[in-house]
Design a protein around this motif. Structure first.
Motif, short mmCIF file in Angstrom:
data_model
loop_
_atom_site.label_atom_id
_atom_site.label_comp_id
_atom_site.label_asym_id
_atom_site.label_seq_id
_atom_site.Cartn_x
_atom_site.Cartn_y
_atom_site.Cartn_z
N PHE A 274 0.83 -1.20 0.00
CA PHE A 274 0.00 0.00 0.00
C PHE A 274 0.87 1.26 0.00
O PHE A 274 0.64 2.18 -0.78
CB PHE A 274 -0.91 -0.03 1.22
N LYS A 275 1.88 1.29 0.87
CA LYS A 275 2.76 2.48 0.96
C LYS A 275 3.54 2.69 -0.33
O LYS A 275 3.66 3.83 -0.80
CB LYS A 275 3.73 2.34 2.14
N VAL A 276 4.08 1.62 -0.89
CA VAL A 276 4.83 1.73 -2.15
C VAL A 276 3.91 2.22 -3.26
O VAL A 276 4.26 3.11 -4.04
CB VAL A 276 5.50 0.39 -2.51
N TYR A 277 2.71 1.63 -3.34
CA TYR A 277 1.74 2.05 -4.35
C TYR A 277 1.46 3.55 -4.23
O TYR A 277 1.48 4.27 -5.22
CB TYR A 277 0.45 1.24 -4.21
N HIS A 278 1.19 3.98 -3.01
CA HIS A 278 0.88 5.39 -2.81
C HIS A 278 2.05 6.29 -3.15
O HIS A 278 1.87 7.34 -3.77
CB HIS A 278 0.45 5.65 -1.36
N ASN A 279 3.23 5.91 -2.73
CA ASN A 279 4.40 6.75 -2.97
C ASN A 279 4.72 6.86 -4.45
O ASN A 279 4.96 7.95 -4.96
CB ASN A 279 5.61 6.22 -2.20
N TYR A 280 4.72 5.74 -5.16
CA TYR A 280 5.15 5.75 -6.55
C TYR A 280 4.02 5.96 -7.56
O TYR A 280 4.25 5.90 -8.75
CB TYR A 280 5.95 4.48 -6.84
N HIS A 281 2.81 6.20 -7.07
CA HIS A 281 1.71 6.59 -7.95
C HIS A 281 1.31 8.05 -7.72
O HIS A 281 0.19 8.44 -7.99
CB HIS A 281 0.49 5.67 -7.77
N SER A 282 2.26 8.80 -7.21
CA SER A 282 2.02 10.23 -7.02
C SER A 282 3.08 10.99 -7.81
O SER A 282 4.15 10.46 -8.11
CB SER A 282 2.12 10.61 -5.54
N VAL A 283 2.79 12.23 -8.12
CA VAL A 283 3.74 13.06 -8.86
C VAL A 283 5.03 13.19 -8.07
O VAL A 283 6.13 13.06 -8.62
CB VAL A 283 3.12 14.45 -9.17
N GLY A 284 4.91 13.43 -6.77
CA GLY A 284 6.10 13.58 -5.93
C GLY A 284 6.95 12.33 -5.89
O GLY A 284 8.19 12.41 -5.93
N GLY A 285 6.32 11.17 -5.80
CA GLY A 285 7.05 9.90 -5.76
C GLY A 285 7.80 9.63 -7.05
O GLY A 285 8.97 9.24 -7.04
N VAL A 286 7.13 9.86 -8.18
CA VAL A 286 7.77 9.66 -9.48
C VAL A 286 8.89 10.67 -9.68
O VAL A 286 9.99 10.32 -10.14
CB VAL A 286 6.72 9.75 -10.63
#
Length: 182
Positions: free
Chosen positions: A24-36
């Motif tokens: 869940f955390k990885v999904y949220h982080n890397y599916h956001s503009v900031g994460g990418v």
């Protein structure tokens, strides 16, 4: 004229594991503009670090290396450490949650505590590939591991599709049903 009233329901029990929470955390982080953007910045910084060796001041090379490592390696490690800490501290993650999903509401029961959510309270439903995420608000969500949903996946998605608007149910129905039944 008689209205067609569905009596379909889905009943299942979930147990969120450390692996589910990390997903869940990885999904949220890397599916956001900031994460990418952070990952791209980290890769670019590592690239600059490598090509700048013996070309510029060593402090610049080291600084780029530090940023590259921080954004590409440290961030996921930090996430993993936070997940472990959260799993130990949050008592609610240690007990299973029983879901009863009907056209009227979603009833969650964990031990002696019962909560009822009306479909109007649901913000959206998304799939990470391993879990369905039932968003109550943009920052509050319930993780439903697909393995726990099992043969109730189709009934859950049928009800969600009837009760929510199409843009609120962001899942590939066939993929979710297939993954839930593996």
């Amino acid at each position: 004229m008689e209205e067609n009233v569905s009596t379909q329901s889905a009943v299942f029990q979930t147990q969120v594991t450390e692996k589910d929470l990390m997903n869940f955390k990885v999904y949220h982080n890397y599916h956001s503009v900031g994460g990418v953007a952070a990952v791209l910045f980290g890769i670019i910084a590592l690239f600059i670090c490598v090509i700048s060796v013996n070309q510029v001041n060593i402090s610049y090379t080291l600084m780029m290396g530090f940023f590259g490592i921080f954004f590409t390696i440290y961030t996921p490690i930090e996430m993993k450490l936070k997940v472990r800490k959260q799993m130990k501290k949050v008592a609610a993650l240690h007990e299973p949650v029983q879901y009863t999903v009907t056209d009227e509401k979603i009833t969650l029961q964990q031990g002696e505590v019962t909560e009822e959510l009306l479909w109007d309270d649901v913000f959206k439903v998304k799939c990470t590939g391993k879990s369905l995420i039932l968003y109550i608000t943009s920052v509050r969500a319930n993780i439903i591991p697909l393995r726990d949903l099992g043969d109730q996946a189709e009934a859950f998605l049928d009800i969600a599709s009837r009760k929510l608007r199409p843009f609120q149910v962001k899942v590939d129905r066939n993929k979710v049903i297939k993954l839930a039944n593996q």
